[in-house]
Design a protein around this motif. Sequence first.
Motif, mmCIF file in Angstrom:
data_model
loop_
_atom_site.group_PDB
_atom_site.id
_atom_site.type_symbol
_atom_site.label_atom_id
_atom_site.label_comp_id
_atom_site.label_asym_id
_atom_site.label_seq_id
_atom_site.Cartn_x
_atom_site.Cartn_y
_atom_site.Cartn_z
ATOM 1 N N THR A 2 0.843 -1.187 0.000
ATOM 2 C CA THR A 2 0.000 0.000 0.000
ATOM 3 C C THR A 2 0.878 1.236 0.000
ATOM 4 O OG1 THR A 2 -0.109 0.095 2.394
ATOM 5 C CG2 THR A 2 -1.787 -1.246 1.281
ATOM 6 N N SER A 3 0.259 2.350 -0.279
ATOM 7 C CA SER A 3 1.021 3.595 -0.322
ATOM 8 C C SER A 3 1.547 3.961 1.058
ATOM 9 C CB SER A 3 0.152 4.719 -0.882
ATOM 10 O OG SER A 3 -0.963 4.945 -0.032
ATOM 11 N N GLU A 4 0.864 3.534 2.119
ATOM 12 C CA GLU A 4 1.330 3.840 3.470
ATOM 13 C C GLU A 4 2.624 3.091 3.794
ATOM 14 O OE1 GLU A 4 -1.907 2.882 6.029
ATOM 15 O OE2 GLU A 4 -3.075 4.637 5.436
ATOM 16 N N SER A 5 2.726 1.855 3.364
ATOM 17 C CA SER A 5 3.942 1.096 3.648
ATOM 18 C C SER A 5 5.111 1.613 2.807
ATOM 19 C CB SER A 5 3.724 -0.396 3.403
ATOM 20 O OG SER A 5 3.427 -0.629 2.043
ATOM 21 N N VAL A 6 4.830 2.020 1.580
ATOM 22 C CA VAL A 6 5.885 2.603 0.736
ATOM 23 C C VAL A 6 6.371 3.913 1.340
ATOM 24 C CG1 VAL A 6 6.403 3.589 -1.534
ATOM 25 C CG2 VAL A 6 5.061 1.484 -1.362
ATOM 26 N N ALA A 7 5.431 4.723 1.835
ATOM 27 C CA ALA A 7 5.811 5.989 2.461
ATOM 28 C C ALA A 7 6.621 5.728 3.730
ATOM 29 C CB ALA A 7 4.572 6.807 2.782
ATOM 30 N N GLY A 8 6.253 4.694 4.466
ATOM 31 C CA GLY A 8 7.013 4.360 5.676
ATOM 32 C C GLY A 8 8.426 3.933 5.364
ATOM 33 N N ILE A 9 8.586 3.135 4.315
ATOM 34 C CA ILE A 9 9.927 2.684 3.917
ATOM 35 C C ILE A 9 10.757 3.855 3.423
ATOM 36 C CG2 ILE A 9 11.190 1.271 2.258
ATOM 37 C CD1 ILE A 9 8.857 -0.743 2.443
ATOM 38 N N LEU A 10 10.170 4.704 2.593
ATOM 39 C CA LEU A 10 10.898 5.879 2.088
ATOM 40 C C LEU A 10 11.239 6.835 3.235
ATOM 41 C CD1 LEU A 10 9.063 6.655 -1.268
ATOM 42 C CD2 LEU A 10 11.311 5.628 -0.930
ATOM 43 N N GLY A 11 10.330 6.986 4.195
ATOM 44 C CA GLY A 11 10.607 7.840 5.355
ATOM 45 C C GLY A 11 11.760 7.313 6.179
ATOM 46 N N ALA A 12 11.821 5.984 6.334
ATOM 47 C CA ALA A 12 12.925 5.387 7.081
ATOM 48 C C ALA A 12 14.248 5.584 6.347
ATOM 49 C CB ALA A 12 12.658 3.908 7.311
#
Length: 64
Positions: A2-12
């Motif tokens: 999902t876009s939330e998990s992609v955003a979390g990975i990119l944020g990390a």
Amino acid sequence: MTSESVAGILGAIVASVVLVTAIAYGPIGQLGKPQKQMPKTMQPAQPVAAPPPVRGPVVREVPQ
């Protein structure tokens, strides 16, 4: 994904890059840096003692 998990990975990833660059440029503040030397200034000369101030007229009780 999902876009939330992609955003979390990119944020990390971004957070880790920022952390690594902060460590690479050194600690914040005076930790690990030599203390700045304060320039030595000349002490001012002692002031010349001024004469005491002029006092006003003295008023005394006058008997009547």
